[in-house]
Design a protein around this motif. Structure first.
Motif, PDB file in Angstrom:
ATOM      1  N   ARG A 212       0.938  -1.383  -0.021  1.00 19.77           N
ATOM      2  CA  ARG A 212      -0.004   0.128  -0.050  1.00 19.77           C
ATOM      3  C   ARG A 212       0.707   1.266  -0.083  1.00 19.77           C
ATOM      4  O   ARG A 212       0.497   1.955  -0.764  1.00 19.77           O
ATOM      5  N   GLU A 213       1.790   1.408   0.787  1.00 19.69           N
ATOM      6  CA  GLU A 213       2.749   2.520   0.950  1.00 19.69           C
ATOM      7  C   GLU A 213       3.533   2.617  -0.497  1.00 19.69           C
ATOM      8  O   GLU A 213       3.729   3.839  -0.921  1.00 19.69           O
ATOM      9  N   VAL A 214       3.982   1.572  -1.188  1.00 20.37           N
ATOM     10  CA  VAL A 214       4.512   1.509  -2.408  1.00 20.37           C
ATOM     11  C   VAL A 214       3.547   2.498  -3.418  1.00 20.37           C
ATOM     12  O   VAL A 214       4.020   3.162  -4.157  1.00 20.37           O
ATOM     13  N   SER A 215       2.145   1.905  -3.303  1.00 18.88           N
ATOM     14  CA  SER A 215       1.363   2.297  -4.142  1.00 18.88           C
ATOM     15  C   SER A 215       1.241   3.887  -4.075  1.00 18.88           C
ATOM     16  O   SER A 215       1.066   4.489  -4.949  1.00 18.88           O
ATOM     17  N   ALA A 216       0.930   4.152  -2.783  1.00 19.71           N
ATOM     18  CA  ALA A 216       0.727   5.556  -2.400  1.00 19.71           C
ATOM     19  C   ALA A 216       1.852   6.374  -2.797  1.00 19.71           C
ATOM     20  O   ALA A 216       1.701   7.790  -3.475  1.00 19.71           O
ATOM     21  N   ILE A 217       3.101   6.150  -2.652  1.00 18.01           N
ATOM     22  CA  ILE A 217       4.386   6.827  -3.087  1.00 18.01           C
ATOM     23  C   ILE A 217       4.491   7.001  -4.706  1.00 18.01           C
ATOM     24  O   ILE A 217       4.493   8.304  -5.220  1.00 18.01           O
ATOM     25  N   LEU A 218       4.113   6.086  -5.387  1.00 19.60           N
ATOM     26  CA  LEU A 218       4.157   5.999  -6.767  1.00 19.60           C
ATOM     27  C   LEU A 218       2.978   6.704  -7.406  1.00 19.60           C
ATOM     28  O   LEU A 218       3.222   7.735  -8.385  1.00 19.60           O
ATOM     29  N   GLN A 219       1.806   6.842  -6.725  1.00 17.45           N
ATOM     30  CA  GLN A 219       0.845   7.622  -7.083  1.00 17.45           C
ATOM     31  C   GLN A 219       1.059   8.931  -6.834  1.00 17.45           C
ATOM     32  O   GLN A 219       0.897  10.029  -7.785  1.00 17.45           O
ATOM     33  N   ASP A 220       1.723   9.379  -5.716  1.00 21.41           N
ATOM     34  CA  ASP A 220       1.970  10.839  -5.452  1.00 21.41           C
ATOM     35  C   ASP A 220       2.936  11.226  -6.276  1.00 21.41           C
ATOM     36  O   ASP A 220       2.879  12.748  -6.768  1.00 21.41           O
ATOM     37  N   GLN A 221       3.900  10.764  -6.660  1.00 19.42           N
ATOM     38  CA  GLN A 221       4.904  10.916  -7.623  1.00 19.42           C
ATOM     39  C   GLN A 221       4.451  10.716  -9.214  1.00 19.42           C
ATOM     40  O   GLN A 221       5.435  11.038  -9.928  1.00 19.42           O
ATOM     41  N   GLN A 222       3.264  10.342  -9.302  1.00 26.44           N
ATOM     42  CA  GLN A 222       2.827  10.023 -10.851  1.00 26.44           C
ATOM     43  C   GLN A 222       3.761   9.127 -11.582  1.00 26.44           C
ATOM     44  O   GLN A 222       4.203   9.486 -12.644  1.00 26.44           O
ATOM     45  N   LYS A 223       4.164   8.120 -10.709  1.00 23.81           N
ATOM     46  CA  LYS A 223       5.006   7.060 -11.551  1.00 23.81           C
ATOM     47  C   LYS A 223       4.466   5.709 -11.532  1.00 23.81           C
ATOM     48  O   LYS A 223       5.123   4.851 -11.966  1.00 23.81           O
ATOM     49  N   LEU A 224       3.036   5.546 -11.345  1.00 20.75           N
ATOM     50  CA  LEU A 224       2.466   4.478 -11.426  1.00 20.75           C
ATOM     51  C   LEU A 224       2.348   3.928 -13.096  1.00 20.75           C
ATOM     52  O   LEU A 224       2.153   4.877 -13.897  1.00 20.75           O
ATOM     53  N   ALA A 225       2.601   2.670 -13.306  1.00 19.12           N
ATOM     54  CA  ALA A 225       2.855   2.262 -14.630  1.00 19.12           C
ATOM     55  C   ALA A 225       1.444   2.431 -15.362  1.00 19.12           C
ATOM     56  O   ALA A 225       0.450   2.442 -14.798  1.00 19.12           O
ATOM     57  N   LYS A 226       1.457   2.974 -16.643  1.00 21.39           N
ATOM     58  CA  LYS A 226       0.430   3.209 -17.431  1.00 21.39           C
ATOM     59  C   LYS A 226       0.328   2.164 -18.638  1.00 21.39           C
ATOM     60  O   LYS A 226      -0.697   2.211 -19.169  1.00 21.39           O
ATOM     61  N   SER A 227       1.323   1.619 -18.771  1.00 25.10           N
ATOM     62  CA  SER A 227       1.370   0.606 -20.023  1.00 25.10           C
ATOM     63  C   SER A 227       0.406  -0.467 -19.851  1.00 25.10           C
ATOM     64  O   SER A 227       0.152  -1.049 -18.926  1.00 25.10           O
ATOM     65  N   GLU A 228      -0.183  -0.880 -21.139  1.00 24.90           N
ATOM     66  CA  GLU A 228      -1.383  -1.996 -21.089  1.00 24.90           C
ATOM     67  C   GLU A 228      -0.466  -3.199 -21.283  1.00 24.90           C
ATOM     68  O   GLU A 228      -1.174  -4.218 -21.458  1.00 24.90           O
ATOM     69  N   HIS A 229       0.885  -3.235 -21.796  1.00 17.29           N
ATOM     70  CA  HIS A 229       1.635  -4.257 -22.120  1.00 17.29           C
ATOM     71  C   HIS A 229       1.854  -5.146 -20.913  1.00 17.29           C
ATOM     72  O   HIS A 229       2.114  -4.628 -19.597  1.00 17.29           O
ATOM     73  N   ILE A 230       2.055  -6.508 -20.962  1.00 17.44           N
ATOM     74  CA  ILE A 230       2.072  -7.368 -20.128  1.00 17.44           C
ATOM     75  C   ILE A 230       3.754  -7.260 -19.377  1.00 17.44           C
ATOM     76  O   ILE A 230       4.434  -7.321 -20.253  1.00 17.44           O
ATOM     77  N   PRO A 231       3.797  -6.908 -18.162  1.00 15.99           N
ATOM     78  CA  PRO A 231       5.279  -6.633 -17.709  1.00 15.99           C
ATOM     79  C   PRO A 231       5.996  -8.235 -17.578  1.00 15.99           C
ATOM     80  O   PRO A 231       5.479  -9.151 -17.311  1.00 15.99           O
ATOM     81  N   VAL A 232       7.441  -7.909 -17.705  1.00  7.13           N
ATOM     82  CA  VAL A 232       8.237  -9.048 -17.796  1.00  7.13           C
ATOM     83  C   VAL A 232       9.063  -9.096 -16.435  1.00  7.13           C
ATOM     84  O   VAL A 232       9.896  -8.076 -16.418  1.00  7.13           O
ATOM     85  N   HIS A 233       8.598  -9.885 -15.387  1.00  8.92           N
ATOM     86  CA  HIS A 233       9.492  -9.689 -14.009  1.00  8.92           C
ATOM     87  C   HIS A 233      10.737 -10.389 -14.123  1.00  8.92           C
ATOM     88  O   HIS A 233      10.968 -11.510 -15.091  1.00  8.92           O
ATOM     89  N   HIS A 234      11.633 -10.074 -13.320  1.00  4.64           N
ATOM     90  CA  HIS A 234      12.907 -10.828 -13.297  1.00  4.64           C
ATOM     91  C   HIS A 234      13.181 -11.179 -11.907  1.00  4.64           C
ATOM     92  O   HIS A 234      12.788 -10.352 -10.805  1.00  4.64           O
ATOM     93  N   PHE A 235      13.529 -12.366 -11.509  1.00  4.64           N
ATOM     94  CA  PHE A 235      13.725 -13.084 -10.253  1.00  4.64           C
ATOM     95  C   PHE A 235      15.196 -13.304 -10.221  1.00  4.64           C
ATOM     96  O   PHE A 235      15.490 -14.276 -11.170  1.00  4.64           O
ATOM     97  N   PHE A 236      16.007 -12.835  -9.468  1.00  4.23           N
ATOM     98  CA  PHE A 236      17.389 -13.441  -9.033  1.00  4.23           C
ATOM     99  C   PHE A 236      17.557 -13.777  -7.703  1.00  4.23           C
ATOM    100  O   PHE A 236      16.916 -13.490  -6.788  1.00  4.23           O
ATOM    101  N   CYS A 237      18.386 -14.865  -7.735  1.00  3.73           N
ATOM    102  CA  CYS A 237      18.962 -15.555  -6.344  1.00  3.73           C
ATOM    103  C   CYS A 237      20.278 -15.644  -6.578  1.00  3.73           C
ATOM    104  O   CYS A 237      20.904 -16.095  -7.505  1.00  3.73           O
ATOM    105  N   SER A 238      21.017 -15.519  -5.148  1.00  2.00           N
ATOM    106  CA  SER A 238      22.594 -15.719  -5.413  1.00  2.00           C
ATOM    107  C   SER A 238      22.862 -17.264  -4.913  1.00  2.00           C
ATOM    108  O   SER A 238      23.767 -17.706  -4.974  1.00  2.00           O
ATOM    109  N   GLY A 239      21.791 -18.168  -4.610  1.00  2.00           N
ATOM    110  CA  GLY A 239      22.045 -19.604  -4.230  1.00  2.00           C
ATOM    111  C   GLY A 239      21.642 -20.577  -4.927  1.00  2.00           C
ATOM    112  O   GLY A 239      21.326 -20.475  -6.190  1.00  2.00           O
ATOM    113  N   ASP A 240      20.757 -21.639  -4.481  1.00  2.00           N
ATOM    114  CA  ASP A 240      20.191 -22.616  -5.299  1.00  2.00           C
ATOM    115  C   ASP A 240      19.019 -22.316  -6.043  1.00  2.00           C
ATOM    116  O   ASP A 240      18.057 -21.943  -5.471  1.00  2.00           O
ATOM    117  N   PRO A 241      19.250 -22.295  -7.266  1.00  2.00           N
ATOM    118  CA  PRO A 241      18.136 -21.813  -8.039  1.00  2.00           C
ATOM    119  C   PRO A 241      16.862 -22.810  -8.113  1.00  2.00           C
ATOM    120  O   PRO A 241      15.821 -22.129  -8.190  1.00  2.00           O
TER     121      PRO A 241
END
Length: 269
Positions: A212-241
């Motif tokens: 909720r805090e993330v959402s509020a800050i991004l909304q306040d800064q007008q940085k919420l994503a507006k794209s209709e494209h499906i985002p591609v997420h990245h997941f990294f780990c430093s140990g056993d994948p």
């Protein structure tokens, strides 16, 4: 190309925050780093935790994030101000959102906090709670055996129940009506924790409040994503994948089945 939200943790615990961010902000692209090779952070010195957090943040900034979420209570307790001084984008931790939620829900004025050794020793939750409500009674307990259970994917078993019971059953002698899960790994054990503490005790998962805090800050800064494209997420780990991916897919379920995901094991040292 939309700027991502970078989320980091010592291991898989921060995926509880990712789940809430994906649920509340489905258009946002997430870059997640779980430092599983060096987990848990809780028993480590503050100097080590600060160094590890800096290294992970330095790695993540190459993706030009619009915000960094330190989804690790130990790292939040000792590194939040340090990271805020190092970057010029918003940096959100998980302690203040959890404290606010607990103060808003307690009726007895007695709040329990369970966390890693590092988080409990820092007294970060105690300070945050008392800043909001000076007369609140805080009962804290370090639970160092919980994170290893989660990192192994051992969420529900006889062993898990006995470990949890041994660690926190004594807290029932206090008039606690809210228990802050002061480590983002702990929601994986929420069913067992609730069994031990009793259904009358509200478990406070700071992940929802943090999102909720993330959402509020991004909304306040007008940085919420507006794209209709499906985002591609990245997941990294430093140990056993394999274990990391298994737990992530099990925990996030439909949240990542609906979007493309790139899994990587980077070298940060």
């Amino acid at each position: 190309m939309q700027q991502p939200i970078a989320i980091l943790d010592s291991g898989v615990g921060g995926l509880t925050v990712v789940k809430e961010v994906l649920r509340q902000l489905p258009r946002e692209k997430v870059i997640y780093f779980g430092d599983t090779a060096r987990a848990p952070y809780g028993p480590r010195t503050p100097e080590e935790v600060r160094q590890f957090t800096r290294e992970v943040v330095d790695y993540l900034v190459q993706y030009d994030p619009k915000m960094i979420v330190i989804a690790c209570n130990t790292a939040t307790a000792v590194s939040l101000l340090d990271i805020r001084a190092r970057v010029d984008i918003p940096v959100v931790g998980v302690i203040n959102p959890g404290a606010r939620a607990a103060i808003g829900r307690t009726k007895t004025g007695c709040v329990g906090v369970i966390g890693t050794e590092g988080t409990i020793k820092s007294r970060a939750y105690e300070d945050a709670l008392r800043l909001l409500s000076p007369h609140v009674q805080v009962v804290s307990e370090a639970c160092p055996q919980f994170v290893p259970l989660v990192e192994k994917g051992n969420f529900r078993s006889v062993e898990t129940y006995e470990v949890v019971r041994s660690a926190i059953e004594h807290m029932r002698s206090y008039p606690i009506d809210c228990l802050i899960l002061g480590c983002t790994h702990y929601p994986y054990l929420s069913e067992t924790i609730s069994e031990v503490m009793g259904e009358e005790v509200n478990l406070i998962n700071s992940a929802e409040e943090t999102a909720r805090e993330v959402s509020a800050i991004l909304q306040d800064q007008q940085k919420l994503a507006k794209s209709e494209h499906i985002p591609v997420h990245h997941f990294f780990c430093s140990g056993d994948p394999k274990m990391f991916k298994f737990i992530a897919q099990q925990w996030l379920g439909e949240q990542i089945e609906l979007t493309p995901v790139i899994w990587q094991v980077p070298n940060i040292s």
